[in-house]
Scaffold this active site. Structure first.
Site, PDB file in Angstrom:
ATOM      1  N   CYS A  38     -11.355  69.177  33.602  1.00 31.53           N
ATOM      2  CA  CYS A  38     -12.396  68.917  32.486  1.00 31.53           C
ATOM      3  C   CYS A  38     -13.050  70.338  32.100  1.00 31.53           C
ATOM      4  CB  CYS A  38     -13.615  68.171  33.119  1.00 31.53           C
ATOM      5  SG  CYS A  38     -14.942  67.855  32.248  1.00 31.53           S
ATOM      6  N   SER A  40     -16.189  71.124  31.999  1.00 33.22           N
ATOM      7  CA  SER A  40     -17.196  71.611  32.757  1.00 33.22           C
ATOM      8  C   SER A  40     -16.861  72.481  33.867  1.00 33.22           C
ATOM      9  CB  SER A  40     -18.018  70.322  33.357  1.00 33.22           C
ATOM     10  OG  SER A  40     -18.450  69.606  32.091  1.00 33.22           O
ATOM     11  N   HIS A  43     -16.292  75.576  32.594  1.00 37.48           N
ATOM     12  CA  HIS A  43     -17.542  76.587  32.496  1.00 37.48           C
ATOM     13  C   HIS A  43     -18.021  77.191  33.788  1.00 37.48           C
ATOM     14  CE1 HIS A  43     -19.057  75.575  28.388  1.00 37.48           C
ATOM     15  NE2 HIS A  43     -18.578  74.209  28.724  1.00 37.48           N
ATOM     16  N   HIS A  59     -14.921  67.240  39.481  1.00 35.03           N
ATOM     17  CA  HIS A  59     -15.761  66.641  39.481  1.00 35.03           C
ATOM     18  C   HIS A  59     -15.627  65.196  38.988  1.00 35.03           C
ATOM     19  CE1 HIS A  59     -15.871  68.375  35.570  1.00 35.03           C
ATOM     20  NE2 HIS A  59     -16.394  67.056  35.207  1.00 35.03           N
ATOM     21  N   CYS A 165     -15.759  60.724  34.734  1.00 37.76           N
ATOM     22  CA  CYS A 165     -16.394  61.799  33.743  1.00 37.76           C
ATOM     23  C   CYS A 165     -16.222  61.517  32.392  1.00 37.76           C
ATOM     24  CB  CYS A 165     -15.958  63.136  34.236  1.00 37.76           C
ATOM     25  SG  CYS A 165     -16.779  64.404  32.875  1.00 37.76           S
TER      26      CYS A 165
HETATM   27 ZN    ZN Z   1     -16.253  66.562  33.472  1.00 37.76          ZN
END
Ligand code: ZN
Ligand code: ZN
Length: 366
Positions: A38, A40, A43, A59, A165
């Protein structure tokens, strides 16, 4: 016990052997079966969201409970679970009001450590931090049991992972957060893992017009496949907002979702909504991203602007619902998972994610 560890910003993850302590009170140990790749995670890996290293990202995942610590009643060994990347203390102001995504019951300890402030993972005797207290790029995860949501056992592992997610964020933003009504017109900017789930959610909600915007034609093809009625390639368009207005009788859309999270896309979704429309920020921006909104238009056109984190879902209640919808064929998760990887291929997963060649890639841990 192997985990993919970030030891330096902007460096590939390293799969390392770590020491792992068993679960303490209120915690559980889970064998990870599948974990999604993902943005995220990216990041964190590129320093947009600074966290102390070494750090295990990941996650969006699912697995089997192996053992539980003292006092755990919510899950038991053998149970299939989806990880929630948000805590759920059950008694704070937000949990009490059914908004557990905003749970602040554990804000006294860092969100990359267990609730007693210590780490369960060690590398050469030094603590290793876990993303969102889970850090699922790991063969086994010890985490707070409140972040585990039991799900039906016939749910395929890769589906279970992405429900945790991208599916929850995309579909949840439409049906739980914005509450899109049948017959509405909907725009989504960014047709990656989350954006495609906005498209699916909008179709499920009965939207009449669903417009997907992206920079890549292959992603726009995905969007059409998942239910977009129209697509716009923002790189080729002379004026994205004009094209959106042309598709909606000159008005703009009722609902617009920014699944990217940049200044430009934030301004676009606010511009693209009709008078009385609702713009929603769902893609996670950098921590210091700002966008100058025209305040006059917000009043004069009665525009609404909100942010939705994790699709405003209540994970304990909503993740099993999303699982049921997928198993009933009302959400298409098979076509969303356009690539699977072995654990050893994790860095390739991020390369392909950044190139935009995949809808969603999932690492299978078996
Ligand atoms: Zn995610
Ligand atoms: Zn709480």
């Amino acid at each position: 016990m192997r985990a993919a560890v970030l030891t330096e910003i902007n460096k590939p993850l390293e799969i390392l052997d770590l020491e792992q302590e068993g679960p303490k009170a209120g915690e559980a140990r889970v064998q990870v079966k599948a974990t999604g790749v993902c943005l995220s995670d990216w990041h964190v890996m590129n320093g947009d969201w600074p966290f102390p290293l070494p750090f295990v990202p990941g996650h969006e995942a699912a697995g089997v409970v192996v053992e539980v610590g003292e006092g755990v009643t919510g899950v038991k060994p053998g149970q299939h679970v989806i990880f929630s990347f948000r805590p759920n203390c059950g008694h704070c102001r937000y949990c009490s009001r059914g908004r557990s995504v905003l749970c602040n019951g554990h804000d006294d300890t860092p969100r990359f450590r267990m609730h007693d402030g210590t780490a369960r993972l060690k590398l050469n005797g030094e603590p290793v931090n876990q993303m969102a207290r889970i850090g699922t790029f790991s063969e086994h995860v010890v985490c707070p049991a409140e972040q585990l949501v039991p799900v039906r056992e016939d749910l395929p592992w890769a589906w279970a992972a992405i429900i945790g997610c991208s599916v929850a964020t995309g579909v949840g933003s439409v049906i739980r957060h914005a509450k899109v009504e049948a017959g509405s017109t909907v725009l989504v900017i960014g047709c990656g893992g989350v954006g495609l789930n906005v498209v699916q959610g909008a179709k499920l909600a009965g939207a009449s017009t669903i417009i997907g915007v992206d920079l890549k034609d292959n992603k726009l093809e995905f969007a059409k496949h998942f239910g977009a009625t129209h697509t716009i390639n923002a790189q080729k368009s002379n004026n994205v907002i004009e094209e959106i207005r042309d598709l909606t009788g000159g008005l703009g859309v009722d609902y617009a979702f920014d699944a990217i999270g940049s200044q430009q896309t934030a301004l676009q979704v606010v511009d693209a909504i009709a008078p009385g429309g609702h713009a929603v920020f769902i893609g996670m921006p950098k921590v210091d991203e700002v966008a100058p909104i025209n305040a006059f238009q917000m009043v004069f056109r009665e525009k609404q602007l909100t942010g939705a984190y994790y699709g405003s879902v209540h994970p304990a209640a909503d993740l099993p619902v999303l699982a049921d919808m997928a198993m009933a064929g009302r959400l298409n998760l098979d076509d969303l998972i356009s690539r699977t990887y072995k654990f050893e291929e994790i860095n390739e997963g991020f390369e392909l994610l950044l190139k935009g060649d995949v809808a969603r890639g999932v690492i299978m841990m078996d």
